[in-house]
Structure formats: C-alpha cells, structure tokens
Design a protein around this motif. Structure first.
Motif, PDB file in Angstrom:
ATOM      1  N   GLY A 358     -35.973  -8.757  -1.243  1.00  0.00           N
ATOM      2  CA  GLY A 358     -35.335  -9.007   0.042  1.00  0.00           C
ATOM      3  C   GLY A 358     -34.833  -7.812   0.810  1.00  0.00           C
ATOM      4  N   TYR A 359     -35.161  -6.582   0.384  1.00  0.00           N
ATOM      5  CA  TYR A 359     -34.606  -5.406   1.062  1.00  0.00           C
ATOM      6  C   TYR A 359     -35.661  -4.609   1.823  1.00  0.00           C
ATOM      7  N   VAL A 360     -36.735  -5.268   2.262  1.00  0.00           N
ATOM      8  CA  VAL A 360     -37.763  -4.580   3.040  1.00  0.00           C
ATOM      9  C   VAL A 360     -37.170  -3.990   4.319  1.00  0.00           C
ATOM     10  N   GLY A 361     -36.336  -4.757   5.014  1.00  0.00           N
ATOM     11  CA  GLY A 361     -35.745  -4.281   6.259  1.00  0.00           C
ATOM     12  C   GLY A 361     -34.907  -3.035   6.081  1.00  0.00           C
ATOM     13  N   LEU A 362     -34.151  -2.959   5.011  1.00  0.00           N
ATOM     14  CA  LEU A 362     -33.324  -1.787   4.718  1.00  0.00           C
ATOM     15  C   LEU A 362     -34.188  -0.552   4.515  1.00  0.00           C
ATOM     16  N   PHE A 363     -35.212  -0.674   3.672  1.00  0.00           N
ATOM     17  CA  PHE A 363     -36.099   0.446   3.390  1.00  0.00           C
ATOM     18  C   PHE A 363     -36.840   0.871   4.661  1.00  0.00           C
ATOM     19  N   ASN A 364     -37.355  -0.116   5.398  1.00  0.00           N
ATOM     20  CA  ASN A 364     -38.121   0.146   6.605  1.00  0.00           C
ATOM     21  C   ASN A 364     -37.291   0.910   7.639  1.00  0.00           C
ATOM     22  N   ASP A 365     -36.083   0.460   7.907  1.00  0.00           N
ATOM     23  CA  ASP A 365     -35.251   1.098   8.922  1.00  0.00           C
ATOM     24  C   ASP A 365     -34.762   2.475   8.482  1.00  0.00           C
ATOM     25  N   PHE A 366     -34.542   2.663   7.194  1.00  0.00           N
ATOM     26  CA  PHE A 366     -34.142   3.983   6.696  1.00  0.00           C
ATOM     27  C   PHE A 366     -35.246   5.004   6.961  1.00  0.00           C
ATOM     28  N   VAL A 367     -36.493   4.601   6.719  1.00  0.00           N
ATOM     29  CA  VAL A 367     -37.620   5.496   6.966  1.00  0.00           C
ATOM     30  C   VAL A 367     -37.818   5.700   8.464  1.00  0.00           C
ATOM     31  N   PHE A 368     -37.863   4.581   9.233  1.00  0.00           N
ATOM     32  CA  PHE A 368     -38.097   4.631  10.678  1.00  0.00           C
ATOM     33  C   PHE A 368     -37.040   5.474  11.385  1.00  0.00           C
ATOM     34  N   ASN A 369     -35.777   5.152  11.130  1.00  0.00           N
ATOM     35  CA  ASN A 369     -34.676   5.701  11.919  1.00  0.00           C
ATOM     36  C   ASN A 369     -34.185   7.071  11.461  1.00  0.00           C
ATOM     37  N   ILE A 370     -34.417   7.397  10.188  1.00  0.00           N
ATOM     38  CA  ILE A 370     -33.829   8.631   9.662  1.00  0.00           C
ATOM     39  C   ILE A 370     -34.887   9.599   9.101  1.00  0.00           C
ATOM     40  N   LEU A 371     -35.613   9.198   8.072  1.00  0.00           N
ATOM     41  CA  LEU A 371     -36.489  10.147   7.383  1.00  0.00           C
ATOM     42  C   LEU A 371     -37.592  10.711   8.280  1.00  0.00           C
ATOM     43  N   LEU A 372     -38.288   9.857   9.018  1.00  0.00           N
ATOM     44  CA  LEU A 372     -39.390  10.353   9.838  1.00  0.00           C
ATOM     45  C   LEU A 372     -38.912  11.292  10.948  1.00  0.00           C
ATOM     46  N   PRO A 373     -37.863  10.929  11.719  1.00  0.00           N
ATOM     47  CA  PRO A 373     -37.378  11.890  12.716  1.00  0.00           C
ATOM     48  C   PRO A 373     -36.917  13.214  12.117  1.00  0.00           C
ATOM     49  N   VAL A 374     -36.244  13.166  10.957  1.00  0.00           N
ATOM     50  CA  VAL A 374     -35.801  14.411  10.311  1.00  0.00           C
ATOM     51  C   VAL A 374     -37.003  15.273   9.941  1.00  0.00           C
ATOM     52  N   ALA A 375     -38.013  14.660   9.338  1.00  0.00           N
ATOM     53  CA  ALA A 375     -39.202  15.417   8.928  1.00  0.00           C
ATOM     54  C   ALA A 375     -39.910  16.024  10.134  1.00  0.00           C
ATOM     55  N   VAL A 376     -40.093  15.232  11.181  1.00  0.00           N
ATOM     56  CA  VAL A 376     -40.769  15.727  12.388  1.00  0.00           C
ATOM     57  C   VAL A 376     -39.959  16.835  13.046  1.00  0.00           C
ATOM     58  N   LEU A 377     -38.640  16.698  13.086  1.00  0.00           N
ATOM     59  CA  LEU A 377     -37.784  17.712  13.691  1.00  0.00           C
ATOM     60  C   LEU A 377     -37.960  19.067  12.995  1.00  0.00           C
ATOM     61  N   PHE A 378     -37.971  19.065  11.667  1.00  0.00           N
ATOM     62  CA  PHE A 378     -38.071  20.331  10.937  1.00  0.00           C
ATOM     63  C   PHE A 378     -39.447  20.974  11.061  1.00  0.00           C
ATOM     64  N   ILE A 379     -40.518  20.167  11.018  1.00  0.00           N
ATOM     65  CA  ILE A 379     -41.835  20.793  11.135  1.00  0.00           C
ATOM     66  C   ILE A 379     -42.067  21.325  12.552  1.00  0.00           C
ATOM     67  N   ALA A 380     -41.452  20.686  13.553  1.00  0.00           N
ATOM     68  CA  ALA A 380     -41.554  21.203  14.925  1.00  0.00           C
ATOM     69  C   ALA A 380     -40.823  22.541  15.049  1.00  0.00           C
ATOM     70  N   LEU A 381     -39.641  22.619  14.475  1.00  0.00           N
ATOM     71  CA  LEU A 381     -38.891  23.877  14.498  1.00  0.00           C
ATOM     72  C   LEU A 381     -39.649  24.974  13.760  1.00  0.00           C
ATOM     73  N   PHE A 382     -40.269  24.604  12.639  1.00  0.00           N
ATOM     74  CA  PHE A 382     -41.036  25.583  11.856  1.00  0.00           C
ATOM     75  C   PHE A 382     -42.218  26.118  12.653  1.00  0.00           C
TER      76      PHE A 382
END
Length: 442
Positions: A358-382
């Motif tokens: 029952g925690y698909v929404g939690l995992f999905n939003d954590f990746v969508f809202n936090i991990l992906l933007p953080v990863a993209v932000l750092f590779i853009a800066l690099f």
C-alpha cells in the motif's frame, strides 16, 4: 578484463532509450496526472517541461555517458572529477528505489491481463483492484514481473535489452494507434478530447505550485532523466553518433506515445464514467479504466489489448531501471552480468514488498518530488560549471552544430535548468512534507 558491451546499431540504441522513456509513466501515469491536474492545462506545462528542460537535460546525460564510457557513478571519476561521483550515485539510488515500486505496478498489469482473459474485473473494478493490488497476490505478481526484467537484463546489452526493445516499442506504437482510433468512434468521445486539448490557463494560475512539480516530475520520469539510465545507455555509444539528433528522436517519440495514451484514455473515460473519474491516486488509473472497459462493447478484448500495451511499456522501462545499478557493479567490480542482474533484482524485489502493501504513492512521490530534481540539478551544475569544456566538445562531436548552438546550450544548462529545477525541488519538498504531515501516504 572483458571488452565492454556496445549497441549493435544506432537504431538499437534509440529503441532502447525510447523504451526506457516509454513506460508506465506515459501510459499509466501521464493520463491520470493530466486528469488530476486540470486536463489540458497540465498538458501545456508538461510539454514545456519536456522540450525546454527535459531535452537539454537528456543531452547532459548523453554527453557524460559517451564521454566517459562508464556507468552513472564511475563516469565522474573517469572524467577526472571523482568528488562528483555522488551526483551519479543519487541517480542510481533513484533508479533502484523506482524499480522496487515500479515492479509492483508492473505486477498489477500482469494481474489485469489475467483479469481481462477471465473477465475478473468486469462489473467489479474496485473490488478486483483491491484483491490484486496489495498482499500476497501483489507480491506474487511483483515477483513474476521482476523475474522477467532480470532475465532480459541478464541477457546483455545487445542480446537482452536491445533485442527486447526492438520488439516492444513498435508493438506499443501500433497497439496504441489502434486503441486511439477505436476510441475516437465512441459516443461522447468529443468531451474527452475537449478536456484533453482545450486548456484553461486560469487553472495553471490557480494551481501553479501543484502543477509545476507534477509536470516536471512527470517529464523527468517519462524521459528517464535523473536515474543514471541515459548516462549508462550513452556509454555504449560510438563516437560518431549525433547526440542532439538522437535526443530529439527519443524526446519526440516519447511525447508521441504519451499523447497517444491520452487520445486513447480520455475518449474511453468520457464515453463511460466521465473524465472526472480519472482523478485520484495510483490505483484509480486501473479502477477507472477497468470500469470503463466493463461498460463498452467488446470491452474485455479492448481491455486485454490495453493491458498488454501497458505490460510492454512497463518492461521497456524496468529493464533500464535495473540496468543503471547493474552497469555500475559490472563496470566497477567485473562481476558477471547475469549474477549482478539477479542480485540487484532480488534486493529491489525485497524493498518492493513495502509498496506491495500500500505504499506505492509514498515511494512514487519521493522519487518524483525529491530524488529526480536533486539528481538533475547536480548533473546540470556539473556539466555547466565544472566539466563545461568537455561537455561542449562532446556535444559537438558527430554533428554540424556551430559554436553559437553549443554555447547557447551551455548557458541554458548553467542558468535556466538549475533555477527551474531548484524551484521545482522547493515546491516538491513542500508538497511531499505536507503529504507526510497530513497522513496522505499512510
């Protein structure tokens, strides 16, 4: 050390990259993100995110991957910037976590294919979803889906990933076009098209802080950006391929599939439960469509075709999500690919037991809202501020791009992408925190 694998052709790479991009995000998530965020208003923001942020970001990942000839983590060390390996590691972690819950949703698709054959969800869409989306049935289907994914990745770059995606991507396109054409004949389909294609810009203004992170997250998710996948895939490329041309093809094909999914889904919903029935969480997508199929002539057959398309899409992305961490272990430690694929897949399966309860929404939003933007932000800066000379040089290789075009891309990467992504991250963290505090995920 064994020679590193490569794609057998440019077409093979494009199919694999399109396969990574074309997944559940396009056919499961996109129509329902659109429906729950104002219809065509969301579509406008999403398309802007794809072409203004997603396309240049894909070029960043391709540049890093082809220049280094390494996986997403080792790439930074290979380029001489070992202190930036954390940027690639964030992407690999995002890929690993996503695979864990993505496989659960893939298991739902398998259950719905069985339900289409038996008619199990006809007339009782909500009850059927409840019976297959959580608990032992969900875990069993999750295991089957993960096993298929492991088998493909274990086969290697050419014989496994490339061969599978060369079959699945054309199949997805053909079946989606057929579904969209059939849906256009339904009574009431015009209301679905109006909702999907007639934007109310007031909706964007009134819901800006929720639409923007959803659209950006959807763009990153559907293009497989921030996962380290495109870095790994580009590392198998030859030096003479045009990265801008390949990226453009991949982005356009990915967007076409997402749009086709909308052209299939919204007329079906408008002809049955209405487009408002599409709003809601992860499971609502399955409930709304299964309920719609139950009300349509030949709905059982149409449902079977739709969920087969969804399975191909899910697998074409899941194999890339498994490839990102697997390629790191293969490159770094020289372990045989089949053993790595099994090991990483099994660990991801175990983590996926929580989403299966029952925690698909939690995992999905954590990746969508936090991990992906953080990863993209750092590779853009690099790429924009640290390895800028190498980035521009690699972007121009195999193309006729002049200095003006590469310089424009560089400054876009340096300034525009970090500002937009940082703002998106701020909104995403705020929304995710709100969901935790209010108990929306529990």
């Amino acid at each position: 050390m064994a020679q590193r694998e490569t794609w057998t052709s440019r077409v093979g790479f494009i199919f694999a990259a399109v396969g990574s991009a074309v997944g559940l995000g396009n056919i499961w998530s996109f129509p329902f993100q659109t429906a729950s965020n104002g219809g065509a208003a969301f579509l406008v923001v999403y398309l802007l995110a794809v072409f203004l942020i997603g396309f240049p970001t894909m070029l960043i990942e391709f540049v890093i991957g082809r220049r280094s000839k390494q996986n997403a983590v080792s790439a930074f060390s290979e380029l001489g910037y070992g202190n930036w390996t954390f940027a690639g590691a964030i992407g690999v972690v995002a890929s690993f976590i996503t695979l864990s819950f993505y496989s659960v949703v893939g298991g739902w698709v398998i259950s719905y294919i069985v339900g289409s054959v038996t008619g199990g969800y006809l007339g009782q869409a909500g009850t059927f979803f409840g019976s297959v989306s959580s608990g032992t049935v969900a875990i069993g289907a999750h295991a089957v889906f993960m096993a298929i994914t492991i088998a493909i990745v274990a086969g290697g770059v050419a014989d496994g990933i490339e061969r599978a995606t060369k079959f699945m991507i054309p199949a997805i396109l053909v079946l989606l076009v057929g579904l969209a054409a059939w849906a256009s004949t339904l009574s009431g389909s015009a209301a679905g098209y109006a909702y999907y294609l007639s934007p109310d810009f007031g909706v964007i203004a009134n819901n800006f802080t929720s639409i923007v992170p959803s659209a950006m997250g959807q763009a990153f998710f559907t293009l497989s950006l921030g996962f380290g996948v495109m870095i790994a895939y580009a590392s198998y490329l030859g030096r003479d391929d045009s990265l801008p041309a390949d990226s453009a093809i991949i982005v356009v094909l990915n967007t076409v599939v997402a749009l086709l999914a909308g052209f299939a889904v919204f007329p079906i919903l408008a002809a049955t439960s209405g487009v408002g029935g599409a709003s809601g969480g992860a499971g609502t997508a399955f409930v709304a469509l299964a309920g719609a199929f139950g009300q349509l002539p030949a709905g059982q057959i149409i449902g079977l075709v739709f969920f087969i398309v969804l399975l191909f899409a899910a697998l074409s992305s899941s194999i890339s999500l498994l490839e990102a961490p697997s390629s790191y272990v293969v490159d770094r430690y020289g372990v045989d690919r089949p053993k790595v694929a099994v090991g990483v897949g099994v660990v991801s399966f175990v983590i996926g037991i929580a989403p299966a309860y029952g925690y698909v929404g939690l995992f999905n939003d954590f990746v969508f809202n936090i991990l992906l933007p953080v990863a993209v932000l750092f590779i853009a800066l690099f790429a924009g501020w640290v390895a800028n000379r190498e980035s521009v040089d690699e972007l121009g290789r195999g193309t006729t791009l002049g200095e003006g075009a590469t310089t424009l891309w560089l400054w876009w990467v340096r300034v525009v992408i970090p500002i937009v992504v940082a703002y998106t991250l701020y909104l995403g963290v705020t929304n995710f925190y709100s969901g935790i505090v209010t108990g929306a995920y529990f």
